[in-house]
Write an enzyme that holds these catalytic residues in place. Structure first.
Site: not given
Ligand code: CTP
Length: 394
Positions: A208, A277
């Site tokens: 990303n 993710d």
């Molecule tokens: N995070 C994590 N592990 C993942 C995804 C996210 O530890 N697999 C952590 C990121 O470092 C951040 C927080 O969770 O502090 C939120 O990440 P974000 O990408 O905004 O959200 P997601 O939980 O991935 O949800 P979405 O992508 O559906 O918004």
């Protein structure tokens, strides 16, 4: 932070020209710089150059007509928050170590109560000379600080240790020392930064847009406030910050392992990383060849590192980031609850002037106790400052 003063002592060596860069870097950090030159340093760089960059009179002769009634070496010694000697020659190190005060620079060093920091630069044989090393040891034992010279090709053509440390690094170390708030001393802090990658085949991966700037700023703020910081970073072009244990990782799994192995002993975790993710359901050991008109890769969910930390946490303060393109506050609040966080820093990724790759960020910080702080657009370093202020109850 109130304006700080650095008195920079410049000694006679070819690296004296690099001290100009140090002045410029310190000025950019809004630090007042007063330069004292030894007589021999003016053979390498003119006082006018330092005067132009520091915007202060340069002092280089102990017995010149006073520019004010103040006795200069005493007034500068008092004014200094830090005295930085860069480049520091074997001569000045030897003088100070042996109590000799016979010119403007050595008398000011002798008279100051401020921290004195030497950044040596000299021929490698001189640097390794046992007398110089003994003098350095003596000064270190007395509480004087040293910024180690680096190794490489020296001006004289020799190879070895003795090059003045990088001028940007010197300026950063000095401004870190000048940092007023030391309210994170004794705290162990883990910061994650940058993207992670998910491998598809030996030559391809998905990732990303994260550059790591936000996480690196958080790590540097914590370091300057006295914390013991570990930065776990995905691929980033940023250089490793000084004074921080920096661990480089690529994948979600590697980041997970590095964070979890340190989690129990740490006090605060700030997860600024943009963790992938999903990862391909199957990694292809051989390079995927182009055959069909369409290629479909199945992805499966990877671990949510922060959520797992939230489930395992005991005393730790957990801070997450929420990068959102819509319903910013609602989504951020949901993440705070779902991941059992103490704070969440929410930012709107649709703006082009903040967020990914930008030096600035526009965030709202939410706490589990219902606090909501909407910050104006500011540098990522200032966002980090506000975050730790909030954690520390200011
Ligand atoms: N995070 C994590 N592990 C993942 C995804 C996210 O530890 N697999 C952590 C990121 O470092 C951040 C927080 O969770 O502090 C939120 O990440 P974000 O990408 O905004 O959200 P997601 O939980 O991935 O949800 P979405 O992508 O559906 O918004």
């Amino acid at each position: 932070m109130c304006k700080k003063t650095v008195v920079l002592g410049v000694c006679g060596g070819i690296a004296a020209y690099k001290a100009l860069d140090i002045v410029s870097n310190l000025k950019k950090k809004d630090i007042d710089v007063h330069v004292i030159m030894t007589e021999s340093s003016s053979q390498f760089v003119t006082p006018l150059s330092f005067q132009s960059l520091s915007q202060n009179m340069v002092i280089y002769d102990m017995f010149e007509e006073p520019k004010s009634f103040e006795i200069q070496h005493i007034s500068l010694a008092k004014k200094a928050d830090i005295m930085l000697i860069a480049p520091a020659t074997a001569n000045i190190i030897g003088k100070v170590a042996n109590g000799i005060a016979d010119d403007m620079l050595s008398t000011t060093i002798m008279a100051t109560k401020a921290k004195v920091v030497f950044a040596p630069a000299m021929n490698t044989n001189m640097y390794n000379n046992v007398i110089v090393q003994q003098n350095i040891k003596k000064l270190k034992d007395l509480g004087y600080e040293f910024i180690e010279p680096s190794s490489g090709r020296l001006a004289c053509g020799d190879e070895g240790k003795g090059k003045l440390a990088d001028s940007k690094l010197i300026s950063e170390i000095v401004s870190s020392m000048l940092y007023d708030k030391k309210d994170l001393i004794g705290k162990k802090i883990i910061v994650t930064a940058g993207p992670t990658i998910a491998n598809i085949d030996p030559v391809r991966f998905i990732t990303n847009k994260s550059t790591g700037k936000m996480g690196y700023a958080v790590a540097e703020e914590a370091r300057d406030r006295g914390a013991e910081v570990t930065l776990i970073s995905g691929p980033s072009s940023l250089s490793d910050p000084f004074g921080i244990e920096t661990v480089k990782v690529n994948t979600n799994e590697e980041m997970f392992d590095e964070v979890v192995s340190r989690f129990e002993k740490c006090d605060i975790v700030v997860k600024s990383a943009a963790v992938a993710d999903y990862k391909p359901k199957a990694y292809s050991e051989s390079k995927i060849k182009k055959k069909e008109a369409q290629l479909t890769i199945d992805f499966i969910k990877d671990r949510d590192i922060l959520k797992i930390l939230g489930e395992r946490k005991s005393k730790q303060i957990l801070v997450g980031f929420a990068a959102e393109s819509n319903d910013l506050l609602q989504n951020a609040m949901d993440k705070l609850k779902k991941k059992n966080l103490d704070y969440v820093v929410a930012n709107d990724i649709t703006r082009s002037d903040t967020g990914f790759a930008s030096a600035d960020n526009l965030v709202t910080i939410l706490s589990k106790n219902g606090k909501l702080i909407k910050l104006e657009k500011m540098t990522k370093r200032c966002v980090a400052r506000e975050l730790f202020n909030l954690i520390n109850g200011y």
